[in-house]
Scaffold this motif. Structure first.
Motif, PDB file in Angstrom:
ATOM      1  N   MET A   1      -5.527  30.464  18.652  1.00 52.05           N
ATOM      2  CA  MET A   1      -4.719  29.383  19.235  1.00 52.05           C
ATOM      3  C   MET A   1      -4.553  29.574  20.736  1.00 52.05           C
ATOM      4  O   MET A   1      -4.422  28.605  21.489  1.00 52.05           O
ATOM      5  N   ASP A   2      -4.558  30.817  21.190  1.00 52.83           N
ATOM      6  CA  ASP A   2      -4.558  31.081  22.639  1.00 52.83           C
ATOM      7  C   ASP A   2      -5.812  30.447  23.245  1.00 52.83           C
ATOM      8  O   ASP A   2      -5.746  29.720  24.245  1.00 52.83           O
ATOM      9  N   ALA A   3      -6.959  30.697  22.604  1.00 52.30           N
ATOM     10  CA  ALA A   3      -8.223  30.162  23.120  1.00 52.30           C
ATOM     11  C   ALA A   3      -8.216  28.630  23.130  1.00 52.30           C
ATOM     12  O   ALA A   3      -8.666  27.999  24.091  1.00 52.30           O
TER      13      ALA A   3
ATOM     14  N   THR B   1      -5.638  26.692  23.383  1.00 51.59           N
ATOM     15  CA  THR B   1      -4.736  26.264  24.458  1.00 51.59           C
ATOM     16  C   THR B   1      -5.430  26.391  25.822  1.00 51.59           C
ATOM     17  O   THR B   1      -5.307  25.504  26.670  1.00 51.59           O
ATOM     18  N   HIS B   2      -6.182  27.481  26.017  1.00 55.45           N
ATOM     19  CA  HIS B   2      -6.944  27.614  27.275  1.00 55.45           C
ATOM     20  C   HIS B   2      -7.863  26.414  27.468  1.00 55.45           C
ATOM     21  O   HIS B   2      -7.930  25.836  28.553  1.00 55.45           O
ATOM     22  N   ALA B   3      -8.590  26.065  26.413  1.00 64.12           N
ATOM     23  CA  ALA B   3      -9.600  25.009  26.553  1.00 64.12           C
ATOM     24  C   ALA B   3      -8.934  23.652  26.794  1.00 64.12           C
ATOM     25  O   ALA B   3      -9.359  22.884  27.661  1.00 64.12           O
TER      26      ALA B   3
ATOM     27  N   ALA C   1       1.931  24.998  29.194  1.00 63.07           N
ATOM     28  CA  ALA C   1       2.015  25.777  27.943  1.00 63.07           C
ATOM     29  C   ALA C   1       1.970  27.253  28.313  1.00 63.07           C
ATOM     30  O   ALA C   1       2.741  28.069  27.801  1.00 63.07           O
ATOM     31  N   HIS C   2       1.070  27.583  29.245  1.00 58.18           N
ATOM     32  CA  HIS C   2       0.990  28.981  29.675  1.00 58.18           C
ATOM     33  C   HIS C   2       2.183  29.402  30.534  1.00 58.18           C
ATOM     34  O   HIS C   2       2.625  30.549  30.434  1.00 58.18           O
ATOM     35  N   SER C   3       2.690  28.493  31.373  1.00 56.12           N
ATOM     36  CA  SER C   3       3.877  28.861  32.172  1.00 56.12           C
ATOM     37  C   SER C   3       5.005  29.269  31.230  1.00 56.12           C
ATOM     38  O   SER C   3       5.660  30.298  31.434  1.00 56.12           O
TER      39      SER C   3
ATOM     40  N   PRO D   1       4.129  37.125  20.233  1.00 54.64           N
ATOM     41  CA  PRO D   1       2.806  37.297  20.844  1.00 54.64           C
ATOM     42  C   PRO D   1       2.386  36.056  21.642  1.00 54.64           C
ATOM     43  O   PRO D   1       2.730  34.924  21.284  1.00 54.64           O
ATOM     44  N   HIS D   2       1.620  36.322  22.697  1.00 60.65           N
ATOM     45  CA  HIS D   2       1.212  35.266  23.628  1.00 60.65           C
ATOM     46  C   HIS D   2       0.572  34.056  22.928  1.00 60.65           C
ATOM     47  O   HIS D   2       0.929  32.908  23.181  1.00 60.65           O
ATOM     48  N   GLY D   3      -0.380  34.323  22.046  1.00 65.17           N
ATOM     49  CA  GLY D   3      -1.087  33.222  21.389  1.00 65.17           C
ATOM     50  C   GLY D   3      -0.158  32.401  20.509  1.00 65.17           C
ATOM     51  O   GLY D   3      -0.295  31.171  20.400  1.00 65.17           O
TER      52      GLY D   3
ATOM     53  N   CYS E   1       3.083  31.938  21.049  1.00 67.27           N
ATOM     54  CA  CYS E   1       3.873  31.075  21.954  1.00 67.27           C
ATOM     55  C   CYS E   1       3.075  29.819  22.301  1.00 67.27           C
ATOM     56  O   CYS E   1       3.594  28.703  22.251  1.00 67.27           O
ATOM     57  N   ASN E   2       1.802  29.989  22.635  1.00 71.46           N
ATOM     58  CA  ASN E   2       0.981  28.827  22.984  1.00 71.46           C
ATOM     59  C   ASN E   2       0.874  27.855  21.809  1.00 71.46           C
ATOM     60  O   ASN E   2       0.931  26.638  21.991  1.00 71.46           O
ATOM     61  N   ALA E   3       0.692  28.413  20.624  1.00 70.25           N
ATOM     62  CA  ALA E   3       0.540  27.565  19.429  1.00 70.25           C
ATOM     63  C   ALA E   3       1.799  26.727  19.205  1.00 70.25           C
ATOM     64  O   ALA E   3       1.723  25.552  18.849  1.00 70.25           O
TER      65      ALA E   3
HETATM   66 MN    MN Z   1      -3.544  32.632  27.188  1.00 67.41          MN
END
Ligand code: MN
Ligand code: NDP
Length: 382
Positions: A192-194, A196-198, A259-261, A273-275, A277-279
């Motif tokens: 889900m981190d990936a 969110t990046h895309a 989302a990353h901020s 975990p970071h991913g 949070c993004n999810a």
């Molecule tokens: Mn990330």
């Protein structure tokens, strides 16, 4: 003027670690890794063997913790100063790779302080002493190809995304056998981190003709493969390893968004975990940003075959598809369901949102945002 930067070389496939044998002309390599996962999987031994076969002496720096601290970075930099490597090999998840990137800066420039490099694009020149090789073991951060390193200041619980093309690795090795040992939850969060990046890269203000196709291909591959990868299909997991890297190539150049901020500012405070949070944040962020870039979200939805004829319908479909994906990955959709209490939220929301507005990722978000609106986005995900 714009710039697009990637590592010089990228090796990929099963047992791509063996490529280290062909690194000729170097004398000493320091290997930076996390806890024990790379040792347990046998990947650390493979790395050491390959470096020895290339004629190098090696030293191991292990124990980089998840969400690495400033202290760990300076400990590693000191070890590098004592050993004097001309190659830095970081193997593991985003945490050891990010930590090693920051160690590299202070190895090459012992006179610098953390404050000197906190602001984006203020790094000194590297590569006077060593080149940098990154071997990712998770399929998410894509730190192996990015200009970022996320370091946490535990005295304030703030995560700093250090950013400069100078810290883009020289060599990335995507050995598709390594992520096979990831447990399910890690597979879900990093995937889900990936994603969110895309998605953030596809709508970011610094997007370009170079980053767009990478981001779109990553999104469609992640929607195709993440659930199967989560459910143990190792071929899908190998494809995810490539897809997250495409996303990294895109966002390293197009940059990210809020989302990353918010993930950077909530991760340490809420201990999530970071991913993950993004999810949690991604659906609310798409909704907030859609006023500025609905046609871009609609293009994403169309590219992955979601239903809808208007941009609004397509954007809603994308939000639903992200929620559906979270559900299938066993990720609870809100901070509350991830264990964050009302008290913890109330005690921290002002600071989190003030810091999130100042996070470098906010400046490339497609829709401007102030502290009040940042709170609304966070509360939607609570
Ligand atoms: Mn990330
Ligand atoms: P971490 O590197 O934090 O690793 C998390 C856990 O996963 C560790 O306990 C680690 O164990 C374990 N692990 C890693 N790989 C494997 C494997 N193959 N098999 C079994 N266990 C494994 O996770 P992430 O990769 O998600 O990195 C997150 C960090 O990266 C955060 O600090 C985040 O902010 C940052 N980040 C950086 C970006 C960038 O561009 N640089 C972009 C996005 C996020 P062990 O310690 O034993 O190895």
């Amino acid at each position: 003027m714009a710039r697009f930067t990637l590592p010089r070389d990228l090796y990929y496939g099963d047992h791509a670690i063996d490529e280290l044998k062909n690194l000729k002309g170097y004398k000493k390599a320091i290997i930076v890794t996390g806890g024990s996962s790379m040792k347990r999987g046998g990947f650390l031994q493979q790395t050491e063997d390959a470096l020895h076969a290339a004629g190098m002496e090696t030293m191991l720096f292990e124990g980089v913790e998840p969400d690495p601290s400033i202290e760990t970075v300076f400990k590693g930099a000191k070890a590098m100063q004592e050993f004097g490597p001309d190659v830095i090999v970081a193997i593991g998840g985003g945490s050891p790779i990010d930590a090693a990137k920051a160690m590299w800066v202070f190895y090459e420039h012992p006179e610098k302080t953390f404050d000197d490099i906190k602001d984006p694009f203020t790094m000194p020149r590297l590569r006077e002493k060593a080149i940098f090789v990154a071997i990712p073991s998770t399929s998410g951060t894509a730190s192996e190809v990015t200009a970022f390193s996320v370091i946490t200041d535990y005295s304030t619980n703030i995560k700093y995304p250090l950013a400069d093309f100078e810290i883009t690795p020289d060599i990335a090795i995507l050995d598709t056998s390594i992520p096979q040992t990831m447990p399910k939850k890690l597979t879900a969060h990093t995937g889900m981190d990936a994603l969110t990046h895309a998605i953030e890269a596809y709508v970011a203000t610094a997007r370009s003709s170079f980053s767009d196709p990478l981001a779109l291909k990553a999104i469609s591959d992640i929607f195709d493969d993440l659930i199967d990868s989560y459910n143990g299909d190792m071929e899908a997991r190998g494809r995810m390893h490539i897809a997250q890297c495409l996303a990294g190539m895109a966002f390293s150049n197009a940059l990210l968004g809020i989302a990353h901020s918010l993930a950077h500012k909530t991760g340490a405070v809420f201990d999530i975990p970071h991913g993950c949070c993004n999810a949690i944040l991604l659906p609310s962020v798409i909704q907030y940003n859609s006023r500025a870039c609905m046609e871009r979200y609609a293009q994403i939805a169309r590219a992955i075959g979601l239903p809808g004829s208007t941009d609004k319908q397509l954007t809603d479909s994308l939000v639903n598809a992200v929620r559906e994906l979270n559900k299938k990955l066993g990720i609870a959709q809100t901070y509350r369901e991830n264990g964050v209490t009302e008290e913890l939220l109330n005690a921290n929301i002002d600071k989190i949102c003030e810091n999130a507005v100042k996070d470098p990722c906010t400046s490339s978000n497609p829709r401007p945002i102030d502290v009040e609106n940042m709170k609304k986005v966070l509360l939607c995900a609570f």
